[in-house]
Design a protein around this motif. Structure first.
Motif, PDB file in Angstrom:
ATOM      1  N   ARG A  71      43.205  -3.990   2.220  1.00  0.00           N
ATOM      2  CA  ARG A  71      43.814  -3.245   2.349  1.00  0.00           C
ATOM      3  C   ARG A  71      45.284  -2.913   3.044  1.00  0.00           C
ATOM      4  O   ARG A  71      45.966  -3.233   2.914  1.00  0.00           O
ATOM      5  N   LYS A 125      58.464  13.791   2.311  1.00  0.00           N
ATOM      6  CA  LYS A 125      57.502  14.704   1.299  1.00  0.00           C
ATOM      7  C   LYS A 125      58.692  15.663   0.925  1.00  0.00           C
ATOM      8  O   LYS A 125      58.246  16.242  -0.564  1.00  0.00           O
ATOM      9  N   MET A 149      53.429  12.312  -9.914  1.00  0.00           N
ATOM     10  CA  MET A 149      53.289  12.672  -8.599  1.00  0.00           C
ATOM     11  C   MET A 149      53.569  12.205  -8.533  1.00  0.00           C
ATOM     12  O   MET A 149      52.914  10.364  -7.654  1.00  0.00           O
ATOM     13  N   LEU A 151      54.154  11.704  -4.424  1.00  0.00           N
ATOM     14  CA  LEU A 151      53.481  11.973  -3.293  1.00  0.00           C
ATOM     15  C   LEU A 151      51.849  11.135  -3.037  1.00  0.00           C
ATOM     16  O   LEU A 151      51.573  10.893  -4.616  1.00  0.00           O
ATOM     17  N   TYR A 152      50.879  11.335  -2.081  1.00  0.00           N
ATOM     18  CA  TYR A 152      49.678  10.557  -1.963  1.00  0.00           C
ATOM     19  C   TYR A 152      49.471   9.775  -3.058  1.00  0.00           C
ATOM     20  O   TYR A 152      48.543   9.668  -3.666  1.00  0.00           O
ATOM     21  N   ASP A 230      48.028   8.503   7.211  1.00  0.00           N
ATOM     22  CA  ASP A 230      47.705  10.031   6.790  1.00  0.00           C
ATOM     23  C   ASP A 230      48.534  11.107   6.019  1.00  0.00           C
ATOM     24  O   ASP A 230      47.977  12.120   5.735  1.00  0.00           O
ATOM     25  N   LEU A 231      50.209  10.959   6.499  1.00  0.00           N
ATOM     26  CA  LEU A 231      51.122  11.964   6.104  1.00  0.00           C
ATOM     27  C   LEU A 231      51.141  12.039   3.961  1.00  0.00           C
ATOM     28  O   LEU A 231      50.537  12.932   3.198  1.00  0.00           O
ATOM     29  N   VAL A 232      51.612  10.235   3.936  1.00  0.00           N
ATOM     30  CA  VAL A 232      51.635  10.248   2.678  1.00  0.00           C
ATOM     31  C   VAL A 232      51.045   9.713   1.741  1.00  0.00           C
ATOM     32  O   VAL A 232      50.912   9.543   0.261  1.00  0.00           O
ATOM     33  N   GLY A 233      49.946   9.259   2.614  1.00  0.00           N
ATOM     34  CA  GLY A 233      49.094   8.506   1.654  1.00  0.00           C
ATOM     35  C   GLY A 233      48.217   9.742   1.064  1.00  0.00           C
ATOM     36  O   GLY A 233      47.897  10.870   1.155  1.00  0.00           O
ATOM     37  N   GLY A 234      47.818   8.973  -0.282  1.00  0.00           N
ATOM     38  CA  GLY A 234      46.885   9.706  -1.594  1.00  0.00           C
ATOM     39  C   GLY A 234      44.898   9.153  -0.582  1.00  0.00           C
ATOM     40  O   GLY A 234      44.892   8.668   0.704  1.00  0.00           O
ATOM     41  N   THR A 235      44.374   9.406  -1.650  1.00  0.00           N
ATOM     42  CA  THR A 235      42.736   9.477  -0.876  1.00  0.00           C
ATOM     43  C   THR A 235      42.328   8.068  -1.335  1.00  0.00           C
ATOM     44  O   THR A 235      41.394   7.906  -0.965  1.00  0.00           O
ATOM     45  N   ASN A 236      43.429   6.876  -1.511  1.00  0.00           N
ATOM     46  CA  ASN A 236      43.115   5.552  -1.415  1.00  0.00           C
ATOM     47  C   ASN A 236      44.011   5.399  -1.012  1.00  0.00           C
ATOM     48  O   ASN A 236      43.844   3.791  -1.163  1.00  0.00           O
ATOM     49  N   GLU A 238      43.627   4.979   3.238  1.00  0.00           N
ATOM     50  CA  GLU A 238      43.374   4.825   4.073  1.00  0.00           C
ATOM     51  C   GLU A 238      43.421   3.517   4.986  1.00  0.00           C
ATOM     52  O   GLU A 238      42.855   2.089   4.457  1.00  0.00           O
TER      53      GLU A 238
END
Lengths: 287, 342
Positions: A71, A125, A149, A151-152, A230-236, A238
């Motif tokens: 990734r 953001k 959405m 963001l994230y 860390d700030l704008v990324g989602g759960t996937n 990293e």
């Protein structure tokens, strides 16, 4: 004659030693320490134990982590490509502008970077806020639905990364293009080349150094990204940078964090080494 | 050029000038979280005991531990979480407390300590107690249900966040499944992992501090958060709400410990005792918005705030303190990475 040569040499050494010494003490030594720690076992209490082990590196290449390494690579790769895609025409046109306009554009590119990096991420953001104006405009244009959405997401990570590192791509390309003799393009066209041919076969090879520098300038910080996912990324979203932080601060596993840092370093040094060695090789071949 | 040199030298020696000034007074070195003590109490203590307090800050137990491990920074008092105090005790980095020097300890209710690794308060005394729960906006989402399964609720799709903290987040899943959040049982952990992966698809992100601004900005609708943070947010935005899931939650206990290399133990004891003085303790709670289990101080508290910093007995019984699980910690790290990579 010989004496003069020596004197010049001495002078050169005197100016080179301080920065070299600085790099050695504050860059080489810590790097070597970090690499050494990567081969140490860790205790559950966050200590670095005595002895040597390869376990940290074996762990790194488990399927779980391969996903994150992969990734990191593809996010960095795509971000770099997009940066180059935008930087190339920008650099090209900037080089063709008059002195006055060139300086204005240059200023417009550099000035935003006097604002703190974190604040600029937070600004994104606000821009991408689901109740923000951008969302509203995109919904009324029918591009996104009300529940989208912005963001994230991994796409957001790429967007903010491109925004952050674009100047690092534009500046070296512009610097290379500035030295390019644009009359060559006209000459190529006079000799029957199409506009695209003259661009790709005359312009691009002539600014290849700038392109390489731009690629590295964007790719290297991308691979080490931590704050943006860390700030704008989602759960996937990293990346390796986040894993290093987790290992150091949550898992209390400094050797593992060091192993990750070593892998990251290798990922950066490997392509650089490849470029340098092919250059050396081609030079030797020419001889 | 000469002027510049002079200024540089002046700049370099200034700190030493100050050090020599303060030498006459005793200095108490405290290592604490930021904004975790009422400033007025510090100045009061300085006046009462004719001393000076120097406060350093850390933002994670691990960072604090790493700094102490490297060498002796000479702190007299540290405020770690209970699990970290247990590690520091095992490593003999802190002393066993002489309770005769802390007479006010009699006001401290022991039920919180009893849930930690130090039930008899041998090497640590509770300073602040927090509870994890759900923060939300009462105006936008009035009907938030008090359950951890909310993380899988499609109604909040991509507008809900969990902590980026493996023990807290996995702990929420374990609590929902009815297990202990300190479990090291592989089967229970595997079940929690499946649940976490299911929830993950519904989550916006795993975030700590940043989630607060996102909730305030309306980007997120529900976030996993500590009660104290929520109370602080409520003072700016009154429509913020806070709930503790009925399955029980994690209790955070921050404790006071004295490092073994402290040079001012007496002053450190005095400070602990001073902080447990009921009036002082009540004032401190009003500032930090976390509970200090000091029975006398709770009587002096503003009732409105009191209601927000304590939980019902029923919930308390179902809740646990996150403990240090030693080598088993790697199971959680592994699982957390697997969840994130999934």
């Amino acid at each position: 004659m010989k004496g003069m040569h020596n004197k010049k040499n001495l002078g050169e050494w005197l100016v080179t030693i301080p920065p070299l010494g600085w790099l050695f003490i504050f860059f080489m030594i810590p790097t070597i320490i970090a690499i050494t720690i990567a081969f140490r076992p860790s205790s559950p209490y966050g200590d670095i134990e005595a002895g040597w082990t390869l376990e940290n590196f074996i762990m790194l290449f488990s399927p779980t982590y391969i996903t994150i390494i992969w990734r990191t690579i593809w996010i960095s790769f795509i971000s770099t490509i997009i940066c180059l895609f935008f930087a190339l025409p920008t650099g090209y046109y900037m080089a063709r502008l008059s002195q006055k306009w060139r300086q204005i554009i240059l200023l417009l590119i550099i000035v935003p970077f006097w604002t703190n990096f974190l604040i600029r991420i937070f600004a994104w953001k606000i821009i991408l806020n689901p109740e923000g104006i951008l969302q509203y405009i995109l919904i009324s244009l029918g591009i996104i639905s009300k529940n989208t959405m912005m963001l994230y997401r991994t796409e957001t990570v790429i967007l903010v990364t491109v925004y952050t590192y674009l100047p690092f791509a534009i500046l070296p390309i512009f610097a290379a293009a500035e030295k390019f003799n644009f009359k060559l393009l006209e000459a190529a066209q006079d000799l029957g080349a199409s506009r695209w041919e003259s661009f790709s076969r005359i312009f691009l090879p002539n600014i290849s150094k700038g392109l390489k520098v731009a690629t590295f300038m964007v790719m290297i910080p991308c691979l080490g990204s931590y704050i943006i996912p860390d700030l704008v990324g989602g759960t996937n979203s990293e990346m390796i940078g986040n894993l290093i932080a987790t290992q150091a601060f949550i898992a209390r596993n400094i050797p593992m964090a060091a192993a990750w840092a070593t892998v990251l370093m290798a990922m950066i040094l490997f392509p650089m080494g490849l470029v340098i060695s092919t250059k050396l090789l081609s030079r030797k071949m020419a001889e | 050029m000469k002027k510049l040199l002079f200024l540089t030298i002046l700049l370099l020696i200034t700190p030493f000038l100050f050090i020599s000034c303060s030498k006459s007074k005793k200095v108490l070195y405290i290592y604490n979280w930021s904004e975790y003590i009422a400033p007025e109490l510090m100045s009061k203590f300085e006046k009462d005991y004719n001393c000076k307090i120097v406060m350093d800050y850390f933002d994670s137990n691990e960072a604090m531990y790493a700094k102490l491990k490297v060498g002796s920074p000479g702190y007299d008092l540290i405020v770690p979480s209970s699990y970290m105090a247990s590690i520091m005790n095992k490593k003999e980095m802190i002393i066993n407390l002489d309770k005769s020097k802390i007479p006010n300890i009699k006001f401290i209710e022991s039920k919180y300590s009893e849930k930690t690794e130090d039930p008899k308060m041998q090497y640590s005394v509770p300073y602040a107690v927090s509870f994890t729960g759900l923060g939300y906006n009462k105006k936008k989402t009035p009907a938030v249900k008090p359950t951890w399964s909310i993380f899988g609720d499609k109604q909040y799709y991509h507008q809900i966040s969990m902590f980026n903290d493996m023990r807290e987040s996995i702990g929420a899943a374990l609590k929902y499944l009815g297990y202990s959040l300190n479990t090291t049982d592989d089967k229970q952990l595997a079940e929690a992992k499946q649940l976490m992966i299911k929830w993950k698809k519904n989550l916006a992100a795993y975030q700590n501090e940043e989630a607060k601004t996102s909730l305030a900005d309306g980007i997120l609708l529900v976030i996993q958060i500590y009660n104290g943070n929520m109370i602080q947010m409520q003072s700016d935005t009154p429509e913020m709400g806070f709930l503790i899931p009925e399955e029980g939650t994690s209790i955070g206990v921050e404790v006071l410990v004295i490092p073994s290399d402290s040079e001012n133990r007496e002053l450190a004891y005095n400070f602990i005792n001073f902080m447990y003085e009921p009036e002082n303790c009540a004032k401190n709670m009003e500032y930090i918005a976390y509970l200090c289990p000091n029975t006398k101080a709770l009587e002096l508290m503003d009732k409105d705030l009191l209601g927000k910093i304590i939980i019902s007995d029923e919930l308390f019984k179902k809740s646990e303190v996150i403990k240090d699980i030693g080598g088993e910690n790697t199971k959680y790290v592994r699982m957390w990475d697997e969840i994130k990579a999934h």
